[in-house]
Write a protein that holds these residues in place. Structure first.
Motif, PDB file in Angstrom:
ATOM      1  N   TRP A 233       5.613  10.187   0.665  1.00  0.00           N
ATOM      2  CA  TRP A 233       4.840   8.956   0.553  1.00  0.00           C
ATOM      3  C   TRP A 233       5.779   7.768   0.714  1.00  0.00           C
ATOM      4  O   TRP A 233       6.978   7.866   0.468  1.00  0.00           O
ATOM      5  CB  TRP A 233       4.138   8.864  -0.803  1.00  0.00           C
TER       6      TRP A 233
ATOM      7  N   THR B 154       1.516  -5.018   3.024  1.00  0.00           N
ATOM      8  CA  THR B 154       0.282  -5.219   3.786  1.00  0.00           C
ATOM      9  C   THR B 154       0.481  -6.379   4.760  1.00  0.00           C
ATOM     10  O   THR B 154       1.490  -7.072   4.734  1.00  0.00           O
ATOM     11  CB  THR B 154      -0.883  -5.558   2.843  1.00  0.00           C
TER      12      THR B 154
ATOM     13  N   GLU C 128       0.842  -1.193   0.000  1.00  0.00           N
ATOM     14  CA  GLU C 128       0.000   0.000   0.000  1.00  0.00           C
ATOM     15  C   GLU C 128       0.877   1.242   0.000  1.00  0.00           C
ATOM     16  O   GLU C 128       1.961   1.269   0.585  1.00  0.00           O
ATOM     17  CB  GLU C 128      -0.975   0.004   1.166  1.00  0.00           C
ATOM     18  N   LYS C 129       0.393   2.248  -0.685  1.00  0.00           N
ATOM     19  CA  LYS C 129       1.066   3.543  -0.740  1.00  0.00           C
ATOM     20  C   LYS C 129       0.376   4.428   0.280  1.00  0.00           C
ATOM     21  O   LYS C 129      -0.846   4.583   0.234  1.00  0.00           O
ATOM     22  CB  LYS C 129       0.934   4.115  -2.148  1.00  0.00           C
ATOM     23  N   ARG C 130       1.144   4.972   1.199  1.00  0.00           N
ATOM     24  CA  ARG C 130       0.527   5.817   2.223  1.00  0.00           C
ATOM     25  C   ARG C 130       1.404   7.027   2.526  1.00  0.00           C
ATOM     26  O   ARG C 130       2.622   7.008   2.338  1.00  0.00           O
ATOM     27  CB  ARG C 130       0.224   5.021   3.482  1.00  0.00           C
TER      28      ARG C 130
END
Length: 97
Positions: free
Chosen positions: A34, A39, A9-11
């Motif tokens: 970012w 996951t 996931e990109k967060r």
């Protein structure tokens, strides 16, 4: 091989970057502020793969010392008969007129 992007996931980085964040460079690098992190499913998959015990020698894999020696073909099984060709079969000629 596919990227399996669903395992990551990109967060947005909130405070300090995650210790698990991937260190990507070039076109794969995320934008500034970012990060790309695995996951829970990705972490479980890695844990499972790491748990597979491959520390014992496998019969199919030759040791590095044997790699320099000439390969020896395995002996044919005395009970295994070679497959008969269809042309040599007595039933092959029947039914054709």
């Amino acid at each position: 091989m596919p990227a399996y992007r669903f395992l990551y996931e990109k967060r947005l980085i909130a405070g300090e970057p995650s210790a698990d964040a991937l260190k990507l460079t070039g076109r794969d690098a995320p934008p500034v502020d970012w990060e790309i992190v695995p996951t829970y499913d990705a972490q479980c998959l890695v844990a499972y793969l790491m748990s597979l015990d491959q520390s014992h020698p496998l019969k199919e894999v030759k040791s590095p010392a044997a790699a320099g020696s000439p390969a020896v073909a395995p002996a044919a099984s005395p009970t295994a008969a070679p497959p008969a060709s269809p042309a040599a079969s007595p039933a092959a000629g029947k039914g054709t007129k």
